[in-house]
Design a protein around this motif. Structure first.
Motif, mmCIF file in Angstrom:
data_model
loop_
_atom_site.group_PDB
_atom_site.id
_atom_site.type_symbol
_atom_site.label_atom_id
_atom_site.label_comp_id
_atom_site.label_asym_id
_atom_site.label_seq_id
_atom_site.Cartn_x
_atom_site.Cartn_y
_atom_site.Cartn_z
ATOM 1 N N LEU A 25 5.680 12.685 3.318
ATOM 2 C CA LEU A 25 5.578 14.250 3.048
ATOM 3 C C LEU A 25 5.170 14.756 4.347
ATOM 4 C CD1 LEU A 25 4.298 14.211 -0.523
ATOM 5 C CD2 LEU A 25 6.642 14.845 0.389
ATOM 6 N N CYS A 26 5.168 16.029 4.729
ATOM 7 C CA CYS A 26 4.958 16.760 5.810
ATOM 8 C C CYS A 26 3.321 16.976 5.745
ATOM 9 C CB CYS A 26 5.472 18.023 5.893
ATOM 10 S SG CYS A 26 5.348 19.355 4.925
ATOM 11 N N GLY A 27 2.784 17.610 6.594
ATOM 12 C CA GLY A 27 1.306 17.707 6.579
ATOM 13 C C GLY A 27 0.690 18.533 5.252
ATOM 14 N N ASN A 28 1.738 19.832 5.202
ATOM 15 C CA ASN A 28 1.344 20.898 4.173
ATOM 16 C C ASN A 28 1.343 20.257 2.800
ATOM 17 O OD1 ASN A 28 0.963 22.863 6.116
ATOM 18 N ND2 ASN A 28 2.628 24.094 5.270
ATOM 19 N N CYS A 29 2.520 19.405 2.715
ATOM 20 C CA CYS A 29 2.617 18.967 1.334
ATOM 21 C C CYS A 29 1.551 17.634 0.990
ATOM 22 C CB CYS A 29 4.077 18.204 1.013
ATOM 23 S SG CYS A 29 5.422 19.404 1.189
ATOM 24 N N GLN A 30 1.205 17.142 1.999
ATOM 25 C CA GLN A 30 0.192 16.142 1.919
ATOM 26 C C GLN A 30 -1.354 16.711 1.539
ATOM 27 O OE1 GLN A 30 -0.168 13.275 5.045
ATOM 28 N NE2 GLN A 30 1.948 12.405 4.552
ATOM 29 N N ARG A 42 3.504 26.227 1.088
ATOM 30 C CA ARG A 42 5.114 26.103 1.370
ATOM 31 C C ARG A 42 5.286 24.867 2.216
ATOM 32 N NH1 ARG A 42 8.606 30.514 0.786
ATOM 33 N NH2 ARG A 42 10.136 29.309 2.451
ATOM 34 N N CYS A 43 6.311 24.275 1.740
ATOM 35 C CA CYS A 43 6.554 23.051 2.612
ATOM 36 C C CYS A 43 7.085 23.312 4.013
ATOM 37 C CB CYS A 43 7.819 22.184 1.988
ATOM 38 S SG CYS A 43 8.426 20.722 2.872
ATOM 39 N N SER A 44 6.314 22.668 5.319
ATOM 40 C CA SER A 44 6.443 23.283 6.480
ATOM 41 C C SER A 44 7.944 22.813 6.869
ATOM 42 C CB SER A 44 5.660 22.639 7.489
ATOM 43 O OG SER A 44 5.755 21.239 7.418
ATOM 44 N N GLY A 45 8.535 21.926 6.218
ATOM 45 C CA GLY A 45 9.914 21.451 6.655
ATOM 46 C C GLY A 45 9.835 20.565 7.795
ATOM 47 N N ASN A 48 11.375 16.318 8.734
ATOM 48 C CA ASN A 48 12.144 16.013 7.631
ATOM 49 C C ASN A 48 11.662 15.677 6.239
ATOM 50 O OD1 ASN A 48 14.418 16.229 9.358
ATOM 51 N ND2 ASN A 48 14.421 14.007 9.959
ATOM 52 N N CYS A 49 10.606 16.528 6.140
ATOM 53 C CA CYS A 49 9.879 16.331 4.896
ATOM 54 C C CYS A 49 10.902 16.444 3.473
ATOM 55 C CB CYS A 49 8.932 17.619 4.633
ATOM 56 S SG CYS A 49 8.061 17.462 3.036
ATOM 57 N N PRO A 50 10.786 15.142 3.117
ATOM 58 C CA PRO A 50 11.878 15.129 1.808
ATOM 59 C C PRO A 50 11.975 16.133 0.655
ATOM 60 C CG PRO A 50 10.567 13.250 1.801
ATOM 61 C CD PRO A 50 10.298 14.061 2.925
ATOM 62 N N TRP A 51 10.350 16.553 0.489
ATOM 63 C CA TRP A 51 10.210 17.503 -0.565
ATOM 64 C C TRP A 51 11.038 19.036 -0.474
ATOM 65 C CZ3 TRP A 51 8.279 17.871 -5.221
ATOM 66 C CH2 TRP A 51 8.302 19.201 -5.652
ATOM 67 N N GLY A 52 11.045 19.599 1.061
ATOM 68 C CA GLY A 52 11.607 20.554 1.335
ATOM 69 C C GLY A 52 13.353 20.318 1.200
#
Ligand SMILES: [Zn+2]
Length: 413
Positions: A25-30, A42-45, A48-52
């Protein structure tokens, strides 16, 4: 709290994906997971953050997750007395199951988990064994999309422990009750058989594979399709009701395949991913869905209706699996349908010899019993006699007219 897993937050869903498929995951999601942020970030995207990219597609899976976990009730209500205090405990068990639950006895996994949770000091946990089992069953249910808690998986549930791992290579019935790791349980639930008429070289195989579509099932065999989220019910045919169940959460199958496929960046060929659902099973299941709903045509239209009216996973409309396969060999093996072959052949048999299901069909079937055939014959003979009598009357009348005419002509002479 009566249902400790009743609500699930977005950060928890992010962690679920991480536990299930090692999402990077990206920094935001983590940060989200770490701080249990509410409202979620918000997912920073980036990266290639899979969540986004893919979380929206997994909506049906999250609904399934809410459904199966929401009803969990512990045996006792106390902070240390319940097997699952929150979703995080379940994620830990999912991670543990992936790490060793496939090959290690379930009792050993359970013991290890609850001992570590107490911090090694006192390994005597207060959590009742039934509750521990329920927590592990729930983790396996989410991880493998298979309900292990049912009558024909006795070997997995009624295990006594005391066996060892040497038995993994044995045939399932021989190890029933002694080995209870996930790998064996799954092998028992999804046994693999070779079906000669489904093999690549067999000319019959193409005929069967082309004929086995949703349209044919409905039009010829009169079979209705219903969705299931339990993999062991996939393609299960209820012949009397005329219903076949189809596993619909293809988005999860694709995630499983992605998670166990080494990416291009993993240069090392010995790179080993942790197991989720056996790759062969996931791939073969995807193929059966593509077989029943081939692209274009009426079967695909039926699938669109199932998505919009019956809540099928919209992902099932996506065609193509090339992105998820490891090799051509893997695809060819899956296309021989070693696991689902038996059920596919049962369905094909229904198309070849359809059972009466429509009202007229059933009426005719019921009336073709011998008693009714006797009655029909009697009615036929009776009708023939009446017709015979009628034609006799007609010929008597004709003869009478002819005689009259003859008499008149004889009198006129
Ligand atoms: Zn993200």
């Amino acid at each position: 709290m009566a249902f400790p897993l009743q609500d699930v937050t977005v950060p928890e869903l992010k962690e679920l994906c991480q536990a299930m498929w090692d999402w990077k995951l990206c920094g935001n999601c983590q940060q989200d997971i770490k701080e249990r942020s509410c409202p979620p970030r918000r997912c920073s995207g980036v990266d290639n953050c899979p969540w986004g990219q893919r979380s929206e597609r997994l909506g049906p899976f999250f609904d399934f997750y809410r459904g199966v976990t929401g009803s969990y009730v512990p045996d006792f209500f106390g902070e240390e007395d319940q097997a699952l205090r929150g979703h995080r405990d379940l994620f830990d068990i999912i991670r543990l199951t992936r790490r060793c639950g496939f090959t290690v006895l379930r009792t050993l996994c359970m013991h290890q988990y609850f001992a570590t949770r107490l911090g090694d000091v006192d390994s005597q946990t207060m959590v009742p064994e039934s509750d521990q089992g329920r927590a592990f069953d729930l983790a396996a249910r989410v991880l493998t999309m298979t309900n292990l808690d049912s009558a024909d998986s006795q070997g997995f549930l009624n295990q006594t422990g005391g066996g060892d791992e040497e038995g993994i290579g044995f045939s399932p019935p021989a190890v029933r009750g002694s080995i209870a790791c996930l790998q064996i349980a799954l092998a028992e639930i999804f046994p693999s058989r070779i079906h000669p008429s489904l093999q690549a070289g067999d000319p019959q195989a193409t005929v069967i594979k082309n004929g086995l579509t949703a349209e044919m099932l409905r039009r010829v065999a009169g079979i209705r399709i219903e969705r299931t989220d339990n993999l062991r019910d996939h393609l299960r045919l209820d012949s009397t009701a005329g219903v076949v169940q189809v596993f619909h959460l293809t988005s999860v199958l694709r995630e499983h395949l992605l998670a166990t496929k080494p990416t291009g960046s993993d240069e090392d060929s010995s790179y080993e991913t942790l197991p989720c659902l056996p790759r062969e099973l996931a791939l073969e299941t995807l193929y059966t869905i593509q077989l029943i709903f081939p692209p274009g045509g009426n079967s695909q239209a039926m699938l669109r209706t199932l998505v919009s009216k019956q809540g099928f996973d919209p992902d099932s409309l996506r065609f193509g699996t090339a992105l998820f396969e490891l090799s051509r060999h893997e695809r060819e093996r899956a296309l021989c349908f070693p696991v689902w072959g038996t059920r596919l052949m049962d369905l094909y048999d229904e198309i070849e010899n359809p059972k009466p299901r429509g009202r007229l069909d059933v009426w005719l079937e019921r009336r073709s019993k011998s008693r009714h055939i006797m009655l029909a014959t009697a009615v036929g003979i009776f009708t023939a006699v009446i017709l015979g009598l009628l034609s006799l009357c007609v010929s008597i009348f004709q003869t009478w007219i002819a005689w009259q005419e003859w008499k008149e002509s004889a009198a006129g002479r």
